[in-house]
Design a protein around this motif. Structure first.
Motif, PDB file in Angstrom:
ATOM      1  N   TYR A   1       0.923  -1.227  -0.128  1.00 19.48           N
ATOM      2  CA  TYR A   1      -0.053  -0.039  -0.121  1.00 19.48           C
ATOM      3  C   TYR A   1       0.907   1.277  -0.125  1.00 19.48           C
ATOM      4  O   TYR A   1       0.663   2.165  -0.797  1.00 19.48           O
TER       5      TYR A   1
ATOM      6  N   ALA B   1       1.330   3.507   7.113  1.00 18.69           N
ATOM      7  CA  ALA B   1       0.778   2.399   6.403  1.00 18.69           C
ATOM      8  C   ALA B   1      -0.821   2.440   6.465  1.00 18.69           C
ATOM      9  O   ALA B   1      -1.275   1.972   5.494  1.00 18.69           O
ATOM     10  N   ARG B   2      -1.146   2.574   7.567  1.00 18.10           N
ATOM     11  CA  ARG B   2      -2.890   3.134   7.613  1.00 18.10           C
ATOM     12  C   ARG B   2      -3.075   4.089   6.578  1.00 18.10           C
ATOM     13  O   ARG B   2      -4.155   3.702   5.807  1.00 18.10           O
TER      14      ARG B   2
ATOM     15  N   ASP C   1      -2.115   9.784  11.769  1.00 16.20           N
ATOM     16  CA  ASP C   1      -3.109   9.674  10.760  1.00 16.20           C
ATOM     17  C   ASP C   1      -3.971  10.984  10.052  1.00 16.20           C
ATOM     18  O   ASP C   1      -4.099  11.859  10.982  1.00 16.20           O
TER      19      ASP C   1
ATOM     20  N   GLN D   1      -3.204   2.423   3.181  1.00 16.74           N
ATOM     21  CA  GLN D   1      -4.252   1.321   2.830  1.00 16.74           C
ATOM     22  C   GLN D   1      -5.653   2.119   2.751  1.00 16.74           C
ATOM     23  O   GLN D   1      -6.271   1.721   1.807  1.00 16.74           O
ATOM     24  N   LYS D   2      -5.841   3.190   3.678  1.00 18.51           N
ATOM     25  CA  LYS D   2      -7.097   3.749   3.321  1.00 18.51           C
ATOM     26  C   LYS D   2      -7.090   4.462   2.120  1.00 18.51           C
ATOM     27  O   LYS D   2      -8.177   4.444   1.430  1.00 18.51           O
TER      28      LYS D   2
ATOM     29  N   GLN E   1       3.565   3.392  11.285  1.00 18.56           N
ATOM     30  CA  GLN E   1       1.986   2.714  11.240  1.00 18.56           C
ATOM     31  C   GLN E   1       1.239   3.435  10.843  1.00 18.56           C
ATOM     32  O   GLN E   1       0.067   3.155  10.147  1.00 18.56           O
TER      33      GLN E   1
ATOM     34  N   HIS F   1      -5.692   3.483  -0.698  1.00 17.16           N
ATOM     35  CA  HIS F   1      -6.107   2.336  -1.705  1.00 17.16           C
ATOM     36  C   HIS F   1      -7.536   2.055  -1.805  1.00 17.16           C
ATOM     37  O   HIS F   1      -8.196   1.786  -2.597  1.00 17.16           O
ATOM     38  N   GLU F   2      -8.238   1.916  -0.635  1.00 17.74           N
ATOM     39  CA  GLU F   2      -9.635   1.847  -0.374  1.00 17.74           C
ATOM     40  C   GLU F   2     -10.481   2.793  -0.922  1.00 17.74           C
ATOM     41  O   GLU F   2     -11.422   2.419  -1.672  1.00 17.74           O
TER      42      GLU F   2
END
Length: 174
Positions: free
Chosen positions: A3, A94-95, A161, A98-99, A91, A101-102
């Motif tokens: 991601y 990474a979160r 985040d 990933q978000k 982290q 990508h979603e």
């Protein structure tokens, strides 16, 4: 890690489990290594990536092995070989990746356009929540604003985040 690579605008191609690199270890034994990723950047550079847990790297001497792999890697394979561990990124990064990508899986051109208009009319520094409020599109605008932080339209000013409270700056206002 995938991601994080997908979130980078400078990466043009990602090849998972690329072809084997044959090398000789410190004892002269023939070994094989398959990089986890072979990244091709938009400028044409290629980077082989080995992903390992820090504990494994420290317990097995993988950094030394990596030197043998790098030395045996043909120049046409990649320009370099790098090691990535869980210490190579946060982290929250990474979160966020990933978000992203979603959010990219469901395009919403109307929300993207509304956010672009809101950014142009907003103060130079604002929060994601304020931009979302300007559009009246709620969660749709949050997703569009989130994506705009990765497209280069907005620069994130707060670490961690990406949330509604995150401060952002319009990149055109430098």
């Amino acid at each position: 890690m995938l991601y994080l690579c997908l979130a980078r605008p400078d990466i043009a191609d990602i090849w998972e489990q690329s072809p084997v690199i044959r090398f000789r270890d410190a004892n002269g034994q023939q070994k094989n290594h398959v990089p986890d990723f072979l990244l091709t950047f938009i400028d044409g550079r290629r980077l082989a990536v080995a992903i390992k847990a820090v504990a494994r790297v420290e317990n097995t001497g993988f950094r030394d092995t990596l030197r043998y792999i790098r030395a045996a890697m043909p120049p046409e394979y990649a320009d370099d070989l790098t090691l990535v561990t869980e210490r190579s990124y946060t982290q929250s990064a990474a979160r966020n990746a990933q978000k992203l990508h979603e959010f990219r899986r469901t395009p919403d051109p109307e929300a993207d356009a509304a956010v672009a208009d809101a950014i142009g009319a907003a103060p130079v520094v604002t929060t994601i929540a304020q931009l979302v409020e300007r559009t009246g599109l709620g969660g749709r605008a949050f997703r569009a604003t989130f994506k705009s932080t990765f497209s280069g339209m907005l620069r994130v000013l707060d670490a961690g985040d990406i949330l509604p409270s995150t401060r952002v700056q319009w990149e055109g206002a430098k």
